[in-house]
Design a protein around this motif. Structure first.
Motif, mmCIF file in Angstrom:
data_model
loop_
_atom_site.group_PDB
_atom_site.id
_atom_site.type_symbol
_atom_site.label_atom_id
_atom_site.label_comp_id
_atom_site.label_asym_id
_atom_site.label_seq_id
_atom_site.Cartn_x
_atom_site.Cartn_y
_atom_site.Cartn_z
ATOM 1 N N HIS A 247 0.821 -1.219 0.000
ATOM 2 C CA HIS A 247 0.000 0.000 0.000
ATOM 3 C C HIS A 247 0.855 1.271 0.000
ATOM 4 N N LEU A 248 2.171 1.101 -0.028
ATOM 5 C CA LEU A 248 3.073 2.244 0.046
ATOM 6 C C LEU A 248 2.928 3.133 -1.185
ATOM 7 N N PRO A 262 16.648 -2.221 -3.899
ATOM 8 C CA PRO A 262 16.365 -3.655 -3.996
ATOM 9 C C PRO A 262 15.365 -3.972 -5.111
ATOM 10 N N GLN A 263 15.530 -5.126 -5.722
ATOM 11 C CA GLN A 263 14.591 -5.562 -6.752
ATOM 12 C C GLN A 263 13.180 -5.689 -6.190
ATOM 13 N N GLU A 264 13.115 -6.026 -4.897
ATOM 14 C CA GLU A 264 11.816 -6.247 -4.256
ATOM 15 C C GLU A 264 10.941 -5.000 -4.244
ATOM 16 N N LEU A 265 11.534 -3.855 -4.504
ATOM 17 C CA LEU A 265 10.762 -2.619 -4.526
ATOM 18 C C LEU A 265 9.665 -2.668 -5.595
ATOM 19 N N SER A 266 9.858 -3.499 -6.591
ATOM 20 C CA SER A 266 8.876 -3.606 -7.675
ATOM 21 C C SER A 266 7.536 -4.146 -7.213
ATOM 22 N N ALA A 267 7.511 -4.773 -6.022
ATOM 23 C CA ALA A 267 6.255 -5.311 -5.493
ATOM 24 C C ALA A 267 5.370 -4.224 -4.904
ATOM 25 N N CYS A 268 5.916 -3.038 -4.724
ATOM 26 C CA CYS A 268 5.142 -1.920 -4.151
ATOM 27 C C CYS A 268 4.326 -1.278 -5.269
ATOM 28 N N GLN A 269 3.293 -1.933 -5.674
ATOM 29 C CA GLN A 269 2.542 -1.529 -6.854
ATOM 30 C C GLN A 269 1.748 -0.237 -6.677
ATOM 31 N N ALA A 270 1.575 0.210 -5.440
ATOM 32 C CA ALA A 270 0.847 1.465 -5.216
ATOM 33 C C ALA A 270 1.787 2.666 -5.198
ATOM 34 N N LEU A 271 3.096 2.422 -5.301
ATOM 35 C CA LEU A 271 4.075 3.493 -5.170
ATOM 36 C C LEU A 271 3.908 4.530 -6.273
ATOM 37 N N ALA A 272 3.679 5.784 -5.867
ATOM 38 C CA ALA A 272 3.476 6.889 -6.809
ATOM 39 C C ALA A 272 4.635 7.869 -6.796
ATOM 40 N N GLU A 273 5.315 8.004 -5.658
ATOM 41 C CA GLU A 273 6.429 8.955 -5.552
ATOM 42 C C GLU A 273 7.611 8.279 -4.879
ATOM 43 N N LEU A 274 8.756 8.331 -5.544
ATOM 44 C CA LEU A 274 9.990 7.778 -5.011
ATOM 45 C C LEU A 274 11.083 8.829 -5.148
ATOM 46 N N ASP A 275 11.674 9.205 -4.009
ATOM 47 C CA ASP A 275 12.763 10.188 -4.009
ATOM 48 C C ASP A 275 13.988 9.539 -3.385
ATOM 49 N N ALA A 276 14.980 9.253 -4.222
ATOM 50 C CA ALA A 276 16.242 8.673 -3.755
ATOM 51 C C ALA A 276 17.405 9.591 -4.124
ATOM 52 N N SER A 277 17.134 10.877 -4.167
ATOM 53 C CA SER A 277 18.175 11.855 -4.497
ATOM 54 C C SER A 277 19.269 11.868 -3.433
ATOM 55 N N HIS A 278 20.455 12.288 -3.841
ATOM 56 C CA HIS A 278 21.584 12.462 -2.923
ATOM 57 C C HIS A 278 21.932 11.165 -2.196
ATOM 58 N N ASN A 279 22.135 10.118 -2.992
ATOM 59 C CA ASN A 279 22.612 8.844 -2.474
ATOM 60 C C ASN A 279 23.844 8.433 -3.274
ATOM 61 N N GLN A 280 24.100 7.128 -3.351
ATOM 62 C CA GLN A 280 25.280 6.636 -4.059
ATOM 63 C C GLN A 280 24.893 5.614 -5.124
#
Length: 380
Positions: A247-248, A262-280
């Motif tokens: 539901h994320l 992680p590949q498992e992030l693909s299971a978060c089918q409700a995900l509308a916004e992802l911010d991974a700025s300023h990482n490596q």
């Protein structure tokens, strides 16, 4: 020079000011106005000597702070008696007002006698409204008064304090839906993950601006979570159990030390916004293309040289992609399958925002990447 003098008359003492060049007769007139004692009945004594009414205060060496004794002669006139009565009445009225104010203050401050009593009163109100707010109160520990009312609390905001840990007693918040622990000093050991795991009803969890290095696998128990904020920590990896958060909708991972998603992030089918700025991040998993609800993807300031080739064609809801400050250019994005359709969605979205004066063309309206490699990433 202005002198401040004390004049004692009977049981009363009066304060008055007079210039040192003033005559004693002038002083006596002011005393009459103050006490009601006529000048003709006054006798002023200073340091054991009767003051000459024809002399000045300076000549008589009356100094600042001098104390005078007022002696009266003859019987009091009706006017004198009346003035003195008015003075007494005013003094009595002032005393009564002071007493009334003191009693009023005591009445309204009974719950403020000690911090503990005050916190108990606040806890009682929180139990009624279901919201416990202790934001920005410089707390190093959460008050004990919280736990007895835990079952009544739906929203808890403990942000912007100095907490290094949250006790396991948090499990008393059995109906909690939103928890904010942002802007504290929390470490991995300071997060009561077992207590959080017992809150499947939680929909918002804010852990941003702390000192976290990792996220526990207990995170996977929060199956109804819709918003997770872990930005501005030192998190190195996202646990695979993220796949259980179906539901994320919003995931904020900005300003951490994450090297891969992680590949498992693909299971978060409700995900509308992802911010991974300023990482490596140096690469993105191809499984990311399975996020069909994804609308906004922020990846600024990483190490990405490419994105999955199907990102535009498979993520059909995507209209905002930001890859600034990465060694990838806008030209590379244009060559990807589905970019034209993505570009139409992007322009349509931002056109509406500009029409509604939400933004202007200079406020980030571009193709999502730099026109050329930043000097930092330029080949040497």
């Amino acid at each position: 020079m202005v002198l401040t003098l004390s004049v004692k008359h009977g049981q009363s003492t009066y304060q008055l000011t007079e210039t040192e060049d003033a005559g004693v007769s002038v002083l006596m007139q002011h005393i009459e106005e103050l006490t009601g004692v006529p000048v003709r009945c006054q006798k002023l004594i200073c340091q054991g000597k009767v003051l000459d009414t024809a002399a000045t205060l300076k000549a008589l060496k009356v100094k600042n702070g001098s104390k005078l004794m007022l002696m009266t002669s003859g019987s009091q006139t009706q006017g004198q008696v009346a003035v003195q009565q008015v003075i007494k009445d005013k003094a009595a009225a002032a005393k009564q007002r002071a007493e009334d104010f003191r009693q009023k203050q005591n009445k309204f401050s009974k719950t403020d006698q000690t911090p503990a009593i005050k916190m108990q009163a606040r806890a009682s109100r929180w139990a009624v409204v279901g919201i416990a707010s202790l934001r920005d109160e410089h707390l190093t520990n959460l008050p004990e008064e919280l736990w007895p009312i835990g079952a009544s609390i739906r929203v808890a905001d403990f942000g912007s304090n100095r907490l290094t840990s949250v006790p396991a007693a948090l499990s008393a918040f059995s109906a909690l839906q939103r928890l904010r622990l942002s802007h504290n000093h929390l470490t991995d050991e300071g997060i009561p993950w077992p207590a959080l795991a017992a809150m499947p009803q939680l929909v918002v969890l804010a852990l941003d601006h702390n000192r976290l290095v990792s996220l526990s696998d207990s995170l996977g128990q929060l199956t109804n979570l819709q918003k997770l904020s872990c930005s501005h920590n030192a998190v190195a990896r996202l646990p695979g159990v993220i796949s259980r958060l179906t539901h994320l909708q919003h995931l904020d991972l900005r300003c951490n030390s994450i090297a891969e998603l992680p590949q498992e992030l693909s299971a978060c089918q409700a995900l509308a916004e992802l911010d991974a700025s300023h990482n490596q991040l140096s690469a993105l998993p191809s499984q990311l293309c399975a996020l069909h609800s994804l609308k906004t993807l922020m990846l600024d300031s990483n190490r990405l040289t490419s994105v999955p080739s199907e990102i535009f064609s498979d993520c059909t809801s995507l209209f905002s992609l930001s890859l600034h400050d990465n060694p990838i250019t806008a030209a590379a994005l244009r060559d990807l399958k589905g970019f034209t359709e993505f570009d139409i969605r992007r322009k349509g979205k931002y056109s509406k925002q500009m029409d509604m004066h939400v933004m202007t063309p200079s406020n980030g309206f571009d193709e999502g990447a730099d026109a050329a490699q930043w000097q930092h990433w330029a080949p040497r």
